[in-house]
Design a protein around this motif. Structure first.
Motif, mmCIF file in Angstrom:
data_model
loop_
_atom_site.group_PDB
_atom_site.id
_atom_site.type_symbol
_atom_site.label_atom_id
_atom_site.label_comp_id
_atom_site.label_asym_id
_atom_site.label_seq_id
_atom_site.Cartn_x
_atom_site.Cartn_y
_atom_site.Cartn_z
ATOM 1 N N PHE A 240 -22.783 34.663 99.553
ATOM 2 C CA PHE A 240 -23.298 34.302 100.939
ATOM 3 C C PHE A 240 -24.720 34.260 101.156
ATOM 4 N N GLY A 241 -25.138 33.715 102.233
ATOM 5 C CA GLY A 241 -26.609 33.105 102.473
ATOM 6 C C GLY A 241 -27.386 34.246 103.816
ATOM 7 N N VAL A 242 -28.259 34.641 103.463
ATOM 8 C CA VAL A 242 -29.026 35.212 104.646
ATOM 9 C C VAL A 242 -30.057 34.321 105.160
ATOM 10 N N GLY A 243 -30.239 34.038 106.453
ATOM 11 C CA GLY A 243 -31.188 33.121 107.043
ATOM 12 C C GLY A 243 -31.770 33.993 108.160
ATOM 13 N N GLU A 244 -31.128 35.358 108.481
ATOM 14 C CA GLU A 244 -31.941 35.983 109.659
ATOM 15 C C GLU A 244 -32.453 37.479 109.068
ATOM 16 N N PRO A 245 -33.742 37.474 108.630
ATOM 17 C CA PRO A 245 -34.166 38.625 107.879
ATOM 18 C C PRO A 245 -34.303 40.060 108.713
ATOM 19 N N GLU A 246 -34.016 39.915 109.991
ATOM 20 C CA GLU A 246 -33.826 41.019 110.653
ATOM 21 C C GLU A 246 -32.336 41.366 111.139
ATOM 22 N N GLY A 247 -31.518 40.647 110.619
ATOM 23 C CA GLY A 247 -30.148 40.634 111.162
ATOM 24 C C GLY A 247 -29.416 41.659 110.192
ATOM 25 N N HIS A 248 -28.205 42.101 110.607
ATOM 26 C CA HIS A 248 -27.334 43.072 109.898
ATOM 27 C C HIS A 248 -26.061 42.160 109.479
ATOM 28 N N TYR A 249 -26.152 42.184 108.055
ATOM 29 C CA TYR A 249 -24.944 41.393 107.083
ATOM 30 C C TYR A 249 -24.165 42.398 106.774
ATOM 31 N N HIS A 250 -22.967 42.347 107.380
ATOM 32 C CA HIS A 250 -21.977 43.408 106.815
ATOM 33 C C HIS A 250 -20.952 42.683 106.072
ATOM 34 N N VAL A 251 -20.755 42.607 104.881
ATOM 35 C CA VAL A 251 -19.938 41.732 104.055
ATOM 36 C C VAL A 251 -18.697 42.627 103.344
ATOM 37 N N PRO A 252 -17.583 42.764 104.246
ATOM 38 C CA PRO A 252 -16.551 43.632 103.401
ATOM 39 C C PRO A 252 -15.605 43.018 102.565
ATOM 40 N N LEU A 253 -15.144 43.621 101.742
ATOM 41 C CA LEU A 253 -13.795 43.124 100.809
ATOM 42 C C LEU A 253 -12.664 43.754 101.244
ATOM 43 N N VAL A 254 -11.698 42.691 101.591
ATOM 44 C CA VAL A 254 -10.206 43.445 101.684
ATOM 45 C C VAL A 254 -9.504 42.609 100.507
ATOM 46 N N ALA A 255 -8.613 43.632 100.075
ATOM 47 C CA ALA A 255 -8.080 42.993 98.547
ATOM 48 C C ALA A 255 -6.942 43.780 98.261
ATOM 49 N N THR A 256 -6.218 42.979 97.364
ATOM 50 C CA THR A 256 -5.014 43.376 96.634
ATOM 51 C C THR A 256 -5.543 43.073 95.190
ATOM 52 N N PRO A 257 -4.472 43.435 94.121
ATOM 53 C CA PRO A 257 -4.640 43.067 93.018
ATOM 54 C C PRO A 257 -4.664 41.384 92.652
ATOM 55 N N TRP A 258 -4.221 40.662 93.659
ATOM 56 C CA TRP A 258 -3.940 39.200 93.678
ATOM 57 C C TRP A 258 -4.530 38.402 94.710
ATOM 58 N N SER A 259 -5.241 38.815 95.643
ATOM 59 C CA SER A 259 -5.931 38.252 96.649
ATOM 60 C C SER A 259 -7.057 39.129 97.347
ATOM 61 N N TYR A 260 -7.868 38.169 97.964
ATOM 62 C CA TYR A 260 -9.168 39.166 98.711
ATOM 63 C C TYR A 260 -9.495 38.290 99.911
#
Length: 294
Positions: free
Chosen positions: A268-288
């Motif tokens: 992912f890219g960050v273009g707002e240095p003062e921003g909050h980038y919350h990047v979660p992972l929702v996953a199974t063994p076969w998908s995310y």
């Protein structure tokens, strides 16, 4: 240690200037200019007064403020020709770890920039990753002298705001920091995934990725602290790498070897240095899946 604003408001003028004299590079006159305006109710009000002092200064002083900034170059930082604060800021951006080709590129850019604009290239390096820094340098060389002067002054203000925010605590702090955070949700079990190893790297080029942070998720599926926090998030391309295969192995799931998903990368890219980038992972063994959360 940071000083409380309430303490700064009561210091003798000489001590006040000594505390804040380096907020603007080689320009203690800015702190001198705001000392008589005390008390300031907020850090924002103090910085607004400092900004107004610079903007109200004569042409000669404003130009000297720009000329007094150090060049961006790892060699200069190593040589001891620039102030300790600037050395630390340049090192944090990786300018003390440039390749020989990157050193040569910086020297060329600095020479061309000074020849065109008559001032050093000024950039708030804490807001940029290495790739962004070099690309910005190249792009700004094509600017007009008038536009570049305005950009340089804006960068001086960004640098000063970060320095002031690190020096002073109190009501109305400046917005100078961002963060990157994550959490992992195991949708097979229907609960947060604990014990997942997470690595954050900055993608500098097609052949270079620089480690930024490593952590392990807690019982809530989150890291105990942001992967980047308490500072600007440098503008860059990042990749989060989750050891998902190890998580499902520990749970005893019957997975083939190698598993379909082992290390899961999220770029992912960050273009707002003062921003909050919350990047979660929702996953199974076969998908995310992922998204930018809050």
């Amino acid at each position: 240690m940071p000083l409380p604003l309430s303490t700064l408001n009561t210091l003798p003028p000489a001590d006040f200037v000594a505390a804040l004299g380096a907020v603007f590079e080689h320009a203690p006159w800015v702190a001198q200019g705001v000392a008589e305006g005390r008390p300031y109710p907020t850090v924002e009000a103090l910085f607004a007064a400092m900004r107004a002092t610079v903007e109200g200064a004569g042409e000669e002083r404003r130009l000297a403020l720009l000329v007094g900034h150090p060049e961006l170059a790892g060699r200069a930082a190593r040589s001891g020709r620039i102030a300790p604060d600037s050395i630390a800021e340049q090192a944090a951006a990786g300018l003390d770890r440039l390749s020989e080709a990157e050193y040569a590129q910086f020297e060329r850019l600095n020479t061309d920039y000074r020849a065109r604009f008559g001032i050093p290239f000024i950039l708030c390096v804490k807001r940029h990753g290495r790739a962004s820094l070099l690309a910005t340098f190249e792009r700004r060389l094509g600017s007009t002298p008038e536009a570049e002067r305005r950009v340089a002054e804006a960068e001086v203000m960004r640098i000063a705001a970060i320095r002031l925010d690190a020096l002073v605590t109190g009501e109305g702090p400046l917005r100078t920091t961002g963060r990157i955070s994550t959490h992992v949700l195991d949708t097979v079990a229907g609960r947060p995934a604990a014990g997942v190893a997470v690595e954050l790297v900055e993608i500098v080029s097609a052949t270079e990725a620089v480690p930024v942070a490593r952590a392990v998720t807690n019982a809530d599926g989150r890291t105990d602290a942001p992967l980047i926090g308490g500072r600007p998030v440098p503008m860059a391309t990042y990749e989060l790498r989750f050891a998902l295969g190890d998580h499902f192995r520990r749970l005893g799931l019957d997975l083939p070897e190698p598993p379909f998903l082992d290390i899961v990368p999220l770029r992912f890219g960050v273009g707002e240095p003062e921003g909050h980038y919350h990047v979660p992972l929702v996953a199974t063994p076969w998908s995310y899946q992922t998204y930018r959360g809050s």
